[in-house]
Write an enzyme that holds these catalytic residues in place. Structure first.
Site: not given
Ligand code: UDP
Length: 342
Positions: A127, A152, A156
């Site tokens: 992302s 979160y 990544k």
């Protein structure tokens, strides 16, 4: 026995669209998904679109024993595309351990099995969140990563590091991360799309649900940013275009065209749209009324980001094609289909 592409999270939003594109490109697919945030009927709808039913196994990839069992059963996996992960930014702040455990254990189990069962090709769903608020725009792949704003986002960044370190000592492995900007839209068939559980966090599902009458009005989180109209800017990428980037990535790895054994690419359009511009584009594309109000900023939001996609364009030969209007219309058609609106 024909070769298979394993798509983890293949019943989810981006996963399901990618399964469709893979099958339409001639690949055979096995989906692994624990249905924690999606429905089994997505498999039926993939079959309706492509005329081919992907194989489907329902289990949790953060379970190491089950993941090994899967690879013992399926000895014909040629490549893995790994989408399966928890993805709600706000929830990750409340449940950090669940996020780290789920997202990172699943990744490590898969990498371990790649090595043990001789699967060499791995595409990872990353992302643009890894860039934080960049100092300079647009962002290229050499733009420095910034500390993540949420657990979160950190999963990544850490996942990318794990893959990099794994590739470093596993010369057989070919790994590639795609750093998505903001995926939106739905398949033109309106048979698959984004199905958020509860109140949507993301802008476009909130817009379509408001237009469908499920929500009273859209709240625009701040119009005092340093942007032309004061609302934040993002690079919204059509989910079908994004899915096609995965097919290109798989072909690159399988044919050995990768330059090094861990590569990463920005996958966006290269164009930034403000929230206000997106709202106006939606109204123009659909002709539907969209009540909205301006409210305060949302914690953790960055001001602006959009991609430099030169590397993906030149090196992968991939380019986003859909217009923002067609993309928003596809999201609206999907919402209408879900709500039985004519
Ligand atoms: N946004 C908004 N109202 C909403 C949801 C999002 O104004 O109900 C804005 C948000 O502040 C951001 C943009 O829309 O500027 C995109 O947000 P989203 O959550 O879709 O993606 P993000 O870029 O945060 O990953």
């Amino acid at each position: 026995m024909s070769k298979l592409i394993l798509v983890t999270g293949g019943t989810g939003f981006i996963g399901s669209h990618t399964v469709v594109e893979l099958q339409q490109a001639g690949f055979d697919v096995v989906i692994v998904d624990n249905l924690s945030n999606s429905k089994a009927e997505v498999v039926d709808n993939i079959e309706k679109i492509t005329g081919k039913r992907p194989l489907f196994e329902c289990f949790d990839l953060s379970d190491r024993a089950l993941t090994h069992e899967f690879f013992k059963k399926y000895t014909n996996i040629e490549a893995i595309i790994h989408f399966a992960a928890f993805k709600a930014v706000g929830e990750s702040v409340q449940k950090p351990l669940e996020y780290y455990r789920n997202n990172l254990n699943a990744l490590m189990n898969l990498l371990e099995c790649m090595k043990e069962y001789g699967v060499n090709n791995f595409v990872f769903s990353s992302s643009c969140t890894v860039y934080g608020q960049p100092d300079k725009l647009p962002v290229t792949e050499t733009t420095p990563r910034k500390p993540a704003e949420s657990p979160y986002g950190n999963t990544k960044a850490v996942a990318e590091d794990i893959i990099r370190d794994f590739a470093h000592v596993n010369s057989q492995a070919k790994c590639l991360a795609l750093r998505y900007f903001n995926p939106i839209g739905a398949h033109p068939s309106a048979l698959i799309g984004e199905s958020p559980v509860g109140v949507p966090n993301n802008l476009v599902p909130y817009i379509t649900q408001t237009a469908a009458g499920l929500r009273k009005e859209l709240s625009i989180f701040g119009n005092d940013y340093n942007t032309p109209d004061g609302t934040p800017i993002r690079d919204y990428i059509n989910v079908v275009d994004l899915s096609k980037a995965h097919v290109v990535a798989i072909n690159r790895l399988i044919s050995g065209k990768n330059k090094v054994n861990y590569e990463y690419f920005n996958i966006g359009t290269g164009n930034g749209y403000s929230v206000m511009e997106l709202v106006n584009a939606f109204i123009k594309a659909t002709g539907v009324n969209l009540p909205y109000k301006i409210v305060g900023r949302r914690a953790g939001d960055i001001e602006k980001i959009w991609a430099d996609t030169t590397l993906a364009n030149n090196e992968l030969g991939w380019k986003a094609e859909a217009s923002i209007e067609d993309t928003l219309l596809s999201a609206w058609n999907w919402e209408k289909k879900c709500r039985n609106i004519e």
